[in-house]
Design a protein around this motif. Structure first.
Motif, mmCIF file in Angstrom:
data_model
loop_
_atom_site.group_PDB
_atom_site.id
_atom_site.type_symbol
_atom_site.label_atom_id
_atom_site.label_comp_id
_atom_site.label_asym_id
_atom_site.label_seq_id
_atom_site.Cartn_x
_atom_site.Cartn_y
_atom_site.Cartn_z
ATOM 1 N N ILE A 134 1.064 -1.214 -0.051
ATOM 2 C CA ILE A 134 -0.161 -0.014 -0.086
ATOM 3 C C ILE A 134 0.832 1.023 0.138
ATOM 4 N N PRO A 135 0.734 2.095 -0.990
ATOM 5 C CA PRO A 135 1.484 3.297 -1.132
ATOM 6 C C PRO A 135 1.532 4.297 0.115
ATOM 7 N N THR A 136 2.334 5.113 0.282
ATOM 8 C CA THR A 136 2.162 6.000 1.375
ATOM 9 C C THR A 136 1.117 7.072 1.050
ATOM 10 N N GLY A 137 0.423 7.440 1.832
ATOM 11 C CA GLY A 137 -0.883 8.230 1.684
ATOM 12 C C GLY A 137 -2.289 7.608 1.241
ATOM 13 N N TYR A 138 -2.317 6.487 1.645
ATOM 14 C CA TYR A 138 -3.476 5.585 0.967
ATOM 15 C C TYR A 138 -3.653 4.389 2.051
ATOM 16 N N VAL A 139 -5.033 4.014 2.221
ATOM 17 C CA VAL A 139 -5.302 2.588 3.088
ATOM 18 C C VAL A 139 -5.929 1.997 1.897
ATOM 19 N N ALA A 140 -5.937 0.676 2.013
ATOM 20 C CA ALA A 140 -6.881 -0.350 1.360
ATOM 21 C C ALA A 140 -7.743 -1.157 2.106
ATOM 22 N N HIS A 141 -8.846 -1.220 1.511
ATOM 23 C CA HIS A 141 -10.009 -2.044 1.956
ATOM 24 C C HIS A 141 -10.186 -3.263 1.198
ATOM 25 N N VAL A 142 -9.447 -4.155 1.558
ATOM 26 C CA VAL A 142 -9.157 -5.544 0.681
ATOM 27 C C VAL A 142 -10.490 -6.333 1.158
ATOM 28 N N ASN A 143 -11.286 -6.831 -0.090
ATOM 29 C CA ASN A 143 -12.568 -7.565 0.278
ATOM 30 C C ASN A 143 -12.785 -8.736 -0.732
ATOM 31 N N GLU A 181 -12.620 -15.903 -1.050
ATOM 32 C CA GLU A 181 -13.012 -15.443 0.233
ATOM 33 C C GLU A 181 -13.327 -14.093 -0.354
ATOM 34 N N ASP A 182 -14.523 -13.979 -0.103
ATOM 35 C CA ASP A 182 -15.234 -12.502 -0.633
ATOM 36 C C ASP A 182 -16.454 -11.960 0.662
ATOM 37 N N ASN A 183 -16.360 -12.471 1.675
ATOM 38 C CA ASN A 183 -17.056 -12.155 2.734
ATOM 39 C C ASN A 183 -16.379 -11.582 4.157
ATOM 40 N N PHE A 184 -15.310 -10.806 3.752
ATOM 41 C CA PHE A 184 -14.418 -10.131 4.618
ATOM 42 C C PHE A 184 -13.883 -8.857 4.046
ATOM 43 N N VAL A 185 -13.387 -7.974 5.303
ATOM 44 C CA VAL A 185 -12.914 -6.712 4.777
ATOM 45 C C VAL A 185 -11.700 -6.641 5.893
ATOM 46 N N PHE A 186 -10.288 -6.476 5.102
ATOM 47 C CA PHE A 186 -9.102 -6.000 5.690
ATOM 48 C C PHE A 186 -8.758 -4.715 5.385
ATOM 49 N N VAL A 187 -8.336 -3.768 6.461
ATOM 50 C CA VAL A 187 -8.049 -2.714 6.132
ATOM 51 C C VAL A 187 -6.446 -2.467 6.166
ATOM 52 N N LEU A 188 -6.105 -2.231 4.991
ATOM 53 C CA LEU A 188 -4.334 -2.324 5.099
ATOM 54 C C LEU A 188 -3.645 -0.821 5.070
ATOM 55 N N GLN A 189 -3.033 -0.492 6.016
ATOM 56 C CA GLN A 189 -2.458 1.019 6.308
ATOM 57 C C GLN A 189 -1.399 1.160 5.268
ATOM 58 N N PRO A 190 -0.803 2.512 4.943
ATOM 59 C CA PRO A 190 0.360 2.537 4.252
ATOM 60 C C PRO A 190 1.470 1.981 4.518
ATOM 61 N N GLY A 191 2.206 1.575 3.590
ATOM 62 C CA GLY A 191 3.178 0.640 3.694
ATOM 63 C C GLY A 191 2.927 -0.984 3.979
ATOM 64 N N GLU A 192 1.890 -1.410 4.283
ATOM 65 C CA GLU A 192 1.667 -2.675 4.549
ATOM 66 C C GLU A 192 1.722 -3.457 3.300
ATOM 67 N N VAL A 193 2.122 -4.809 3.494
ATOM 68 C CA VAL A 193 2.340 -5.832 2.050
ATOM 69 C C VAL A 193 1.787 -6.874 2.397
ATOM 70 N N LEU A 210 -6.997 7.993 10.154
ATOM 71 C CA LEU A 210 -6.746 6.808 9.832
ATOM 72 C C LEU A 210 -5.321 6.296 10.186
ATOM 73 N N ASN A 211 -4.412 7.058 10.655
ATOM 74 C CA ASN A 211 -3.273 6.686 11.262
ATOM 75 C C ASN A 211 -3.200 6.327 12.548
ATOM 76 N N PHE A 212 -4.438 6.169 13.376
ATOM 77 C CA PHE A 212 -4.545 5.932 14.807
ATOM 78 C C PHE A 212 -4.583 4.301 14.577
ATOM 79 N N ARG A 213 -3.905 3.747 15.376
ATOM 80 C CA ARG A 213 -3.896 2.303 15.758
ATOM 81 C C ARG A 213 -4.332 1.929 17.223
ATOM 82 N N THR A 214 -5.202 1.035 17.333
ATOM 83 C CA THR A 214 -5.551 0.689 18.574
ATOM 84 C C THR A 214 -4.776 -0.500 19.020
ATOM 85 N N PRO A 215 -4.488 -0.827 20.153
ATOM 86 C CA PRO A 215 -3.858 -1.859 20.844
ATOM 87 C C PRO A 215 -4.725 -2.991 20.795
ATOM 88 N N ILE A 216 -4.085 -4.400 20.541
ATOM 89 C CA ILE A 216 -4.962 -5.578 20.422
ATOM 90 C C ILE A 216 -4.687 -6.173 21.618
#
Length: 125
Positions: free
Chosen positions: A21-30, A81-93, A119-125
Protein backbone atom coordinates in the motif's frame (compact mmCIF):
# COMPACT_ATOMS: atom_id res chain seq x y z
CA UNK A 1 -11.96 5.89 -3.94
CA UNK A 2 -10.69 3.58 -6.67
CA UNK A 3 -11.21 -0.17 -7.04
CA UNK A 4 -8.18 -2.27 -8.00
CA UNK A 5 -7.40 -5.94 -8.57
CA UNK A 6 -3.80 -7.15 -8.38
CA UNK A 7 -2.83 -10.49 -9.92
CA UNK A 8 0.23 -12.67 -9.56
CA UNK A 9 1.21 -16.19 -10.60
CA UNK A 10 3.23 -18.30 -8.18
CA UNK A 11 5.57 -20.45 -10.27
CA UNK A 12 8.02 -21.18 -7.42
CA UNK A 13 7.77 -21.78 -3.69
CA UNK A 14 9.25 -18.34 -2.94
CA UNK A 15 7.17 -15.77 -1.07
CA UNK A 16 5.84 -13.34 -3.67
CA UNK A 17 4.58 -9.80 -3.11
CA UNK A 18 1.06 -9.12 -4.32
CA UNK A 19 0.72 -5.48 -3.28
CA UNK A 20 2.29 -2.87 -0.99
CA UNK A 21 0.00 0.00 0.00
CA UNK A 22 1.54 3.32 -1.06
CA UNK A 23 2.19 6.18 1.34
CA UNK A 24 -0.88 8.37 1.77
CA UNK A 25 -3.41 5.58 1.10
CA UNK A 26 -5.28 2.81 2.88
CA UNK A 27 -6.80 -0.24 1.21
CA UNK A 28 -10.02 -2.06 2.02
CA UNK A 29 -9.30 -5.62 0.85
CA UNK A 30 -12.53 -7.52 0.24
CA UNK A 31 -11.85 -10.33 -2.26
CA UNK A 32 -9.14 -13.01 -2.28
CA UNK A 33 -9.01 -15.61 -5.06
CA UNK A 34 -6.39 -18.38 -5.24
CA UNK A 35 -6.49 -21.04 -7.98
CA UNK A 36 -4.36 -24.15 -8.44
CA UNK A 37 -4.05 -24.75 -12.18
CA UNK A 38 -3.87 -28.33 -13.42
CA UNK A 39 -0.26 -27.83 -14.55
CA UNK A 40 1.13 -29.61 -11.48
CA UNK A 41 -1.71 -32.13 -10.94
CA UNK A 42 -0.82 -31.94 -7.25
CA UNK A 43 -2.53 -30.21 -4.35
CA UNK A 44 -0.64 -27.25 -2.96
CA UNK A 45 -0.79 -25.42 0.32
CA UNK A 46 -0.93 -21.65 -0.02
CA UNK A 47 -0.32 -18.97 2.57
CA UNK A 48 -1.39 -15.36 2.03
CA UNK A 49 0.19 -13.03 4.58
CA UNK A 50 -0.01 -9.38 5.57
CA UNK A 51 3.11 -7.67 6.94
CA UNK A 52 3.52 -4.27 8.55
CA UNK A 53 6.13 -3.36 5.96
CA UNK A 54 9.65 -3.97 4.72
CA UNK A 55 13.01 -3.23 6.30
CA UNK A 56 15.83 -1.30 4.62
CA UNK A 57 16.96 -4.47 2.81
CA UNK A 58 13.49 -5.11 1.37
CA UNK A 59 12.73 -8.04 3.69
CA UNK A 60 9.18 -8.37 5.01
CA UNK A 61 8.89 -7.57 8.71
CA UNK A 62 6.35 -7.79 11.50
CA UNK A 63 3.84 -10.40 10.29
CA UNK A 64 0.37 -9.13 11.16
CA UNK A 65 -1.79 -12.05 10.01
CA UNK A 66 -1.97 -15.00 7.66
CA UNK A 67 -5.23 -14.56 5.73
CA UNK A 68 -4.94 -18.04 4.24
CA UNK A 69 -2.65 -20.17 6.40
CA UNK A 70 -1.42 -23.24 4.54
CA UNK A 71 -4.83 -23.71 2.91
CA UNK A 72 -4.75 -26.83 0.72
CA UNK A 73 -6.02 -26.35 -2.83
CA UNK A 74 -6.36 -29.48 -5.01
CA UNK A 75 -5.27 -29.32 -8.67
CA UNK A 76 -7.90 -27.58 -10.78
CA UNK A 77 -9.65 -26.09 -7.73
CA UNK A 78 -9.71 -22.64 -6.12
CA UNK A 79 -10.62 -20.75 -2.97
CA UNK A 80 -12.64 -17.56 -3.06
CA UNK A 81 -12.91 -15.44 0.06
CA UNK A 82 -15.28 -12.53 -0.44
CA UNK A 83 -17.10 -12.14 2.85
CA UNK A 84 -14.52 -10.09 4.77
CA UNK A 85 -12.76 -6.71 4.84
CA UNK A 86 -9.17 -6.12 5.90
CA UNK A 87 -7.94 -2.53 6.14
CA UNK A 88 -4.30 -2.23 5.12
CA UNK A 89 -2.42 0.86 6.21
CA UNK A 90 0.27 2.74 4.24
CA UNK A 91 3.36 0.56 3.77
CA UNK A 92 1.66 -2.71 4.65
CA UNK A 93 2.38 -5.60 2.29
CA UNK A 94 0.33 -8.61 1.16
CA UNK A 95 2.28 -11.68 -0.03
CA UNK A 96 1.51 -15.22 -1.17
CA UNK A 97 3.53 -18.43 -1.04
CA UNK A 98 2.79 -21.93 -2.34
CA UNK A 99 4.23 -25.18 -0.98
CA UNK A 100 4.54 -26.76 -4.46
CA UNK A 101 6.15 -25.10 -7.47
CA UNK A 102 3.65 -24.89 -10.28
CA UNK A 103 1.18 -22.29 -11.37
CA UNK A 104 -0.89 -20.97 -8.49
CA UNK A 105 -2.82 -17.87 -9.50
CA UNK A 106 -3.64 -15.24 -6.88
CA UNK A 107 -5.89 -12.20 -7.19
CA UNK A 108 -6.85 -9.65 -4.56
CA UNK A 109 -9.42 -6.87 -4.99
CA UNK A 110 -9.40 -3.73 -2.86
CA UNK A 111 -10.59 -0.14 -2.64
CA UNK A 112 -7.73 2.36 -2.40
CA UNK A 113 -8.53 5.53 -0.46
CA UNK A 114 -6.61 8.63 0.59
CA UNK A 115 -5.66 8.63 4.26
CA UNK A 116 -6.51 11.28 6.78
CA UNK A 117 -4.98 12.04 10.17
CA UNK A 118 -7.55 9.80 11.88
CA UNK A 119 -6.65 6.80 9.73
CA UNK A 120 -3.17 6.78 11.21
CA UNK A 121 -4.65 5.89 14.60
CA UNK A 122 -3.96 2.29 15.68
CA UNK A 123 -5.69 0.64 18.59
CA UNK A 124 -3.78 -1.84 20.75
CA UNK A 125 -4.82 -5.48 20.45
Amino acid sequence: MALFTKFTTLTTTDETEIVQIPTGYVAHVNVLFVANSKVTNHPSDVTVSIYKGKDESGNYEDLLINVADESTIPAGEYILEDNFVFVLQPGEVMTAQASVAGKMRVAVTFDLLYTSALLNFRTPI
